[in-house]
Structure formats: structure tokens, C-alpha cells
Design an enzyme around this catalytic site. Structure first.
Site, PDB file in Angstrom:
ATOM      1  N   MET A  42      10.505  -6.955   4.099  1.00 37.18           N
ATOM      2  CA  MET A  42      10.588  -7.641   5.392  1.00 37.18           C
ATOM      3  C   MET A  42      11.870  -8.463   5.529  1.00 37.18           C
ATOM      4  SD  MET A  42       8.022  -6.462   6.855  1.00 37.18           S
ATOM      5  CE  MET A  42       7.848  -7.475   8.327  1.00 37.18           C
ATOM      6  N   LEU A  65      18.621  -5.802   5.865  1.00 39.00           N
ATOM      7  CA  LEU A  65      19.649  -5.669   4.834  1.00 39.00           C
ATOM      8  C   LEU A  65      21.042  -5.812   5.438  1.00 39.00           C
ATOM      9  CD1 LEU A  65      18.154  -2.647   2.867  1.00 39.00           C
ATOM     10  CD2 LEU A  65      17.990  -5.078   2.300  1.00 39.00           C
ATOM     11  N   HIS A 117       8.516   3.422   8.757  1.00 40.25           N
ATOM     12  CA  HIS A 117       8.323   2.532   9.906  1.00 40.25           C
ATOM     13  C   HIS A 117       7.087   3.007  10.680  1.00 40.25           C
ATOM     14  CE1 HIS A 117       9.414  -0.299  13.003  1.00 40.25           C
ATOM     15  NE2 HIS A 117       9.181   0.642  13.893  1.00 40.25           N
ATOM     16  N   ASP A 132      15.922   0.170  11.734  1.00 39.78           N
ATOM     17  CA  ASP A 132      15.032   1.279  12.113  1.00 39.78           C
ATOM     18  C   ASP A 132      15.766   2.355  12.929  1.00 39.78           C
ATOM     19  OD1 ASP A 132      12.957  -0.164  10.895  1.00 39.78           O
ATOM     20  OD2 ASP A 132      12.476  -1.202  12.755  1.00 39.78           O
ATOM     21  N   SER A 175       0.833  -1.213   0.000  1.00 36.31           N
ATOM     22  CA  SER A 175       0.000   0.000   0.000  1.00 36.31           C
ATOM     23  C   SER A 175       0.868   1.264   0.000  1.00 36.31           C
ATOM     24  CB  SER A 175      -0.974  -0.001   1.177  1.00 36.31           C
ATOM     25  OG  SER A 175      -0.332   0.226   2.402  1.00 36.31           O
TER      26      SER A 175
HETATM   27  C1  GRF Z   1       3.805  -0.464   6.774  1.00 41.24           C
HETATM   28  O1  GRF Z   1       3.164  -0.363   7.999  1.00 41.24           O
HETATM   29  C2  GRF Z   1       5.178   0.148   6.864  1.00 41.24           C
HETATM   30  O2  GRF Z   1       5.240   1.209   7.759  1.00 41.24           O
HETATM   31  C3  GRF Z   1       6.014  -1.014   7.357  1.00 41.24           C
HETATM   32  O3  GRF Z   1       5.485  -2.147   6.754  1.00 41.24           O
HETATM   33  C4  GRF Z   1       4.119  -1.910   6.405  1.00 41.24           C
HETATM   34  C5  GRF Z   1       4.005  -2.165   4.942  1.00 41.24           C
HETATM   35  O4  GRF Z   1       2.688  -2.071   4.483  1.00 41.24           O
HETATM   36  N1  GRF Z   1       7.410  -0.808   7.057  1.00 41.24           N
HETATM   37  P1  GRF Z   1       2.415  -1.936   2.927  1.00 41.24           P
HETATM   38  O5  GRF Z   1       2.995  -3.201   2.270  1.00 41.24           O
HETATM   39  O6  GRF Z   1       3.073  -0.711   2.440  1.00 41.24           O
HETATM   40  O7  GRF Z   1       0.929  -1.902   2.805  1.00 41.24           O
END
Ligand code: GRF
Length: 194
Positions: A93, A96, A112, A148, A15
Site C-alpha cells: 500500500m 513506488l 489490482h 495501476d 491473501s
Molecule cells: C487485493 O484486493 C489486491 O488486489 C489489492 O490489494 C488487496 C490485497 O489483499 N492490490 P491481500 O493482502 O492480498 O489479501
């Protein structure tokens, strides 16, 4: 206008990637998304990007067993081949290694879902609830070796309401992520031109 070519790394629904792509449709947006990369073929974000006419490739981490370096060199090669100048992590996810972080130092950003330095890592909204926080939010930061941890480029705050569960907070924060991320990416791309 000369637009900075951006590569987006995803692992999931995408998203935030979609928000970055949507913002790039504005005529005054200083970047364009030229490539989406995923570490897994299952990421729904891949198909969303393709539907939007953007090249989207899986570099499957399972093809690089016990070889994180090899996987990241393949990512880097794909980014370079597409002429990418700035990389945006959008729900990527995988932690790195210093190789990719170093290769893109100052030119790789992440979003984040917490007000860093609070709650790096996972389950940010539940942790904010458990701590009794009155507000939550999101942070866009430069990517450094610590997870982070990089310099903060911008944050958005939302209230935590008495009736909230973690899901309700995540929805409120996500709406802010979709505003903050394109704005901070645009700002970074402009700053790198000077
Ligand atoms: C989001 O909450 C972002 O902050 C975190 O992972 C989530 C990814 O969601 N790093 P999307 O795939 O962008 O919907």
C-alpha cells in the site's frame, strides 16, 4: 526444475501472497517465493510467510522519515541480497518511486481489484456499483511509474449481482485474484527465460 526466485511485497493480510506461495508448492511451478518484504511490522502476511518457512522482513517506512528513496534502496538491497529476479506486489500500500520501478522494469507485477483501465486506485468495488456496472474483476499488470497503469498481463471477470454490496463483490473478485495471480506470475517467469 530451475525455479525463478520471487520476492513479494505486502502491507496487509497477504491473501494473494499466500496464494502465490501455495501455488509454488506444485512441482511444475516455475517460481519459488524466497522473500517477503513489508513496509510495516503490523502486516499479518509476514507471520503467515514465516509459518510457511519463508524469510519475511519488515523494512519499516517509519525508519526513513521523508526519505522514500532511502526506504526503496533498502527494499532493493534486500531483494538483491536474496537473489530475487521477479517482484510481485501483493497489497503493497505504498506508491513506488521511479527508482524502484526503474530498477525492476519488466520484472515487477501487481494485482489490482478492478478491470483496468477502469477504477485505478482505491474503493474499486463501490465505484463499480455506483457506476451500475454488470461485472467486476481483477487485473495483473506490469508495474510502471503511473499507479495501476502498466501493461496488462491478464484479467478475470465476475458478474455483479443485483443483491451485491461492495463486500460481496470483493469476496467474489478475491477468489479470482487467487487464481489469476499465480498463473500470471508463472507465465511472466517463464517468458523472462526465453
Ligand atoms: C487485493 O484486493 C489486491 O488486489 C489489492 O490489494 C488487496 C490485497 O489483499 N492490490 P491481500 O493482502 O492480498 O489479501
Amino acid at each position: 526444475m530451475n525455479r525463478t526466485p520471487v520476492g513479494v511485497l505486502v502491507s496487509g493480510r497477504g491473501s494473494n501472497m499466500s496464494a502465490l506461495i501455495a501455488a509454488a508448492k506444485q512441482p511444475d511451478c516455475p517460481y519459488q517465493v524466497v522473500l517477503v518484504l513489508s513496509n510495516t511490522p503490523d502486516a499479518p502476511g509476514l507471520q503467515i510467510a514465516r509459518t510457511g518457512g519463508i524469510e519475511a522482513i519488515t523494512i519499516d517506512q517509519r525508519n526513513f522519515p521523508k526519505d522514500r528513496d532511502g526506504h526503496e534502496r533498502a527494499l532493493d538491497a534486500a531483494l538483491q541480497a536474496s537473489g530475487v529476479e521477479v517482484v510481485a506486489l501483493a497489497g503493497y500500500m505504498r506508491v513506488l518511486t521511479p527508482f524502484l520501478v526503474g530498477a525492476w522494469a519488466g520484472r515487477m507485477i501487481n494485482i489490482h481489484p478492478s478491470l483496468l483501465p477502469k477504477y485505478p486506485g482505491l474503493d474499486t468495488h463501490q465505484r463499480a456499483l455506483d457506476a451500475g456496472d454488470m461485472e467486476a474483476g481483477c487485473t495483473v499488470h506490469l508495474v510502471t511509474e503511473g499507479v495501476d497503469e502498466g501493461p496488462v498481463l491478464g484479467q478475470a471477470h465476475v458478474p455483479i449481482l443485483p443483491t451485491d454490496d461492495a463486500h460481496a463483490i470483493s469476496e467474489r473478485v478475491l477468489a479470482e485474484e487467487h487464481r489469476l495471480y499465480p498463473a500470471m506470475l508463472a507465465k511472466l517467469c517463464l517468458s523472462l527465460r526465453r
